[in-house]
Design an enzyme around this catalytic site. Structure first.
Site, short mmCIF file in Angstrom:
data_model
loop_
_atom_site.label_atom_id
_atom_site.label_comp_id
_atom_site.label_asym_id
_atom_site.label_seq_id
_atom_site.Cartn_x
_atom_site.Cartn_y
_atom_site.Cartn_z
N GLN A 11 0.84 -1.22 0.00
CA GLN A 11 0.00 0.00 0.00
C GLN A 11 0.86 1.25 0.00
O GLN A 11 0.72 2.13 -0.85
CB GLN A 11 -0.85 0.06 1.26
CG GLN A 11 -1.94 -0.95 1.41
CD GLN A 11 -2.93 -0.49 2.48
OE1 GLN A 11 -3.83 0.29 2.19
NE2 GLN A 11 -2.77 -0.96 3.70
N ASP A 36 14.27 -9.67 -0.63
CA ASP A 36 13.68 -10.19 0.61
C ASP A 36 14.47 -9.60 1.77
O ASP A 36 15.64 -9.94 1.97
CB ASP A 36 13.77 -11.73 0.59
CG ASP A 36 13.31 -12.35 1.89
OD1 ASP A 36 12.96 -11.60 2.83
OD2 ASP A 36 13.31 -13.59 1.97
N ILE A 37 13.85 -8.70 2.52
CA ILE A 37 14.62 -7.98 3.55
C ILE A 37 15.08 -8.90 4.68
O ILE A 37 15.98 -8.54 5.44
CB ILE A 37 13.87 -6.75 4.12
CG1 ILE A 37 12.57 -7.16 4.82
CG2 ILE A 37 13.62 -5.70 3.04
CD1 ILE A 37 12.01 -6.06 5.72
N ALA A 60 6.92 -5.11 5.14
CA ALA A 60 6.59 -5.64 6.46
C ALA A 60 5.68 -6.85 6.28
O ALA A 60 5.04 -7.01 5.24
CB ALA A 60 5.88 -4.59 7.30
N THR A 62 2.32 -7.92 7.46
CA THR A 62 1.25 -7.09 8.02
C THR A 62 -0.05 -7.85 8.34
O THR A 62 -1.05 -7.22 8.67
CB THR A 62 0.91 -5.93 7.04
OG1 THR A 62 0.59 -6.49 5.77
CG2 THR A 62 2.06 -4.97 6.90
N THR A 101 4.02 1.01 13.81
CA THR A 101 2.56 0.87 13.93
C THR A 101 2.02 1.21 15.32
O THR A 101 2.73 1.04 16.33
CB THR A 101 2.17 -0.58 13.58
OG1 THR A 101 0.80 -0.79 13.90
CG2 THR A 101 3.00 -1.60 14.34
N ASP A 102 0.76 1.62 15.35
CA ASP A 102 0.03 1.82 16.62
C ASP A 102 -0.12 0.50 17.39
O ASP A 102 -0.38 0.51 18.58
CB ASP A 102 -1.35 2.41 16.33
CG ASP A 102 -2.13 1.60 15.31
OD1 ASP A 102 -1.55 1.23 14.28
OD2 ASP A 102 -3.32 1.30 15.55
N TYR A 125 2.13 -9.73 15.71
CA TYR A 125 2.45 -8.67 14.73
C TYR A 125 3.04 -7.46 15.44
O TYR A 125 4.15 -6.99 15.09
CB TYR A 125 1.19 -8.28 13.93
CG TYR A 125 1.33 -6.99 13.17
CD1 TYR A 125 2.13 -6.91 12.03
CD2 TYR A 125 0.66 -5.83 13.58
CE1 TYR A 125 2.27 -5.71 11.34
CE2 TYR A 125 0.79 -4.63 12.90
CZ TYR A 125 1.60 -4.58 11.77
OH TYR A 125 1.74 -3.39 11.09
N LYS A 129 6.90 -6.06 15.23
CA LYS A 129 7.19 -4.71 14.74
C LYS A 129 7.99 -3.94 15.80
O LYS A 129 8.93 -3.22 15.48
CB LYS A 129 5.89 -3.96 14.42
CG LYS A 129 5.15 -4.44 13.18
CD LYS A 129 5.84 -4.09 11.87
CE LYS A 129 5.90 -2.60 11.62
NZ LYS A 129 6.62 -2.31 10.34
#
Ligand code: NAP
Length: 295
Positions: A11, A36-37, A60, A62, A101-102, A125, A129
C-alpha cells in the site's frame, strides 16, 4: 536523491515509488520477489550495488491475525528484516526511514500516544514490529521511524476496500464503535516520508533522528470511518443503495488478536521537528474513491 525502496508493491510502497519518481528522485524500488529484507546476504548485495543515499523500508509482514500462527515469518520480516536494513545502512553510513505501527501499544491510554509512551503489544504482529523498531534503535542512530495507524490506499487490502466489497453483498453492516484512531492514507504517509528526507535538516548533524508519530485528522471510530466511506461513496454514485450501519462494541466482533481501543497518535513531535502537520484523511478518501471510479 538516490532512494532504495523496499516493499515497493505494498500500500505505502506503491504510493512512495510513484511520488518519489514524480519528485525526480532516482528510485530503486524492490518488491519482495526481488529483495527479501529478511535475507541479509541479499540486502547487502542489492544495497552495496545500488549505493543509495537513503533506504526507505515499506516492507513488512502485516497480517495481524495470521501472525499468531506464522510467528517465525512475522519476526523474520519485521524484526530480522529491520535489523538487516539497519546493518547495511550503518555500513554505508546512510539514513534509514522505517514505518512502525500503533499496534506496539495496548490502547489502554486515555489520550493520544506520544513517542515516549511505553509500548505493550497485544499480539505477534505488534511484538515483531516493536522488536524491529528496537533493533534499528540499537544498531543505527541515523534513522527515522514513522509510527502510523489505520492505513488505506488504492493498492492492497484495507478497511475502505472491505467496506466497498461488503456493500456489493449486503444491505446492512455492524461496525465496531469502541476503537478509536485516525485513518491515514498510504499517500499521506509517502508524502510525509519524502518531506522528511527533503527537509533541510535531514542528514545534517542537527537532524532529530528517532521515532515520530504521524496520523491524519480527524480521529474517529471504525463505525464513524465506515459512515464517511458510505457517505462519500453514495455521493459519488459508487454504491446505489442505502446501507444500514449499526454500531457495535468490540466484544460482538471478536478477532484472534485484540485491537487497541485507543490508536490515536500525537503528532506534535513531527510538527515541531520537521514542520509537518496532519492532513484531513477525508480528502484522501475522496481522491481514492474517485480513482476507484476511473480504474
Ligand atoms: N496496513 C495498516 O493498516 C498499517 C497500520 C499501521 C502501520 N502499518 C505499517 O506500515 C507499513 C506499510 O504497510 P502497508 O499497509 O503498505 O503493508 P502491505 O500493503 O502489506 O505491504 C507490505 C509489503 O511488504 C512486502 N514484504 C513482505 N515480506 C517481505 C520481505 N521479506 N521482503 C521484502 N518485502 C516484503 C509485501 O510483499 P508481498 O505482498 O509480495 O509479500 C508487501 O508488498 C508497514 O511497516 C506496516 O507495519 C500498516
Amino acid at each position: 536523491m538516490k532512494i532504495l525502496i523496499t516493499g515497493a508493491r505494498g500500500q505505502v510502497g506503491t504510493e512512495l515509488v510513484n511520488e518519489a519518481i514524480n519528485r525526480c528522485h532516482q528510485v530503486h524500488a524492490y518488491g519482495s520477489n526481488e529483495l527479501d529484507i529478511s535475507n541479509l546476504e541479499q540486502v547487502n548485495e542489492v544495497a552495496l550495488q545500488v549505493k543509495p543515499d537513503v533506504i526507505i523500508n515499506a516492507a513488512a509482514y502485516t497480517a495481524v491475525d495470521k501472525a499468531e500462527t506464522e510467528k517465525k515469518r512475522a519476526y523474520s520480516v519485521n524484526s530480522q528484516g529491520s535489523k538487516n536494513l539497519a546493518t547495511v545502512c550503518k555500513k554505508l553510513d546512510i539514513p534509514l526511514l522505517h514505518i512502525s505501527t500503533d499496534y506496539v501499544y495496548d490502547g489502554d491510554k486515555q489520550s493520544p500516544y506520544v513517542e515516549t509512551d511505553q509500548p505493550n503489544p497485544m499480539g505477534v504482529y505488534g511484538a515483531s514490529k516493536l522488536e524491529g523498531d528496537q533493533r534499528i534503535e540499537q544498531i543505527w542512530p541515523k534513522h527515522i521511524i514513522l509510527r502510523v495507524s489505520w492505513v488505506f490506499g488504492e493498492q492492497g487490502n484495507n478497511f475502505v476496500k472491505t467496506m466497498l466489497r461488503l456493500a456489493e453483498q449486503r444491505d446492512e453492516l455492524s461496525i465496531v464503535d469502541d476503537q478509536f484512531g485516525a485513518p491515514t492514507s498510504a499517500r499521506a504517509i509517502s508524502l510525509c516520508l519524502l518531506n522528511i528526507l527533503e527537509n533541510q535538516q535531514f542528514n545534517q548533524s542537527n537532524c532529530p533522528w528517532g521515532t515520530c508519530n504521524f496520523q491524519s485528522d480527524p480521529g474517529v471510530s471504525w463505525y464513524e470511518f465506515a459512515q464517511e466511506i458510505f457517505h462519500q461513496a453514495d455521493d459519488l454514485g459508487i454504491i446505489n443503495k442505502p446501507m444500514k450501519l449499526t454500531p457495535i462494541p468490540s466484544s460482538e466482533f471478536p478477532t484472534p488478536v485484540k485491537r487497541p481501543a485507543n490508536s490515536k497518535l500525537d503528532g506534535k513531535k513531527l510538527e515541531q521537528q520537521f514542520g509537518l502537520t496532519p492532513v484531513d484523511w477525508r480528502i484522501d478518501l475522496s481522491v481514492m474513491l474517485k480513482n476507484t471510479i476511473h480504474s
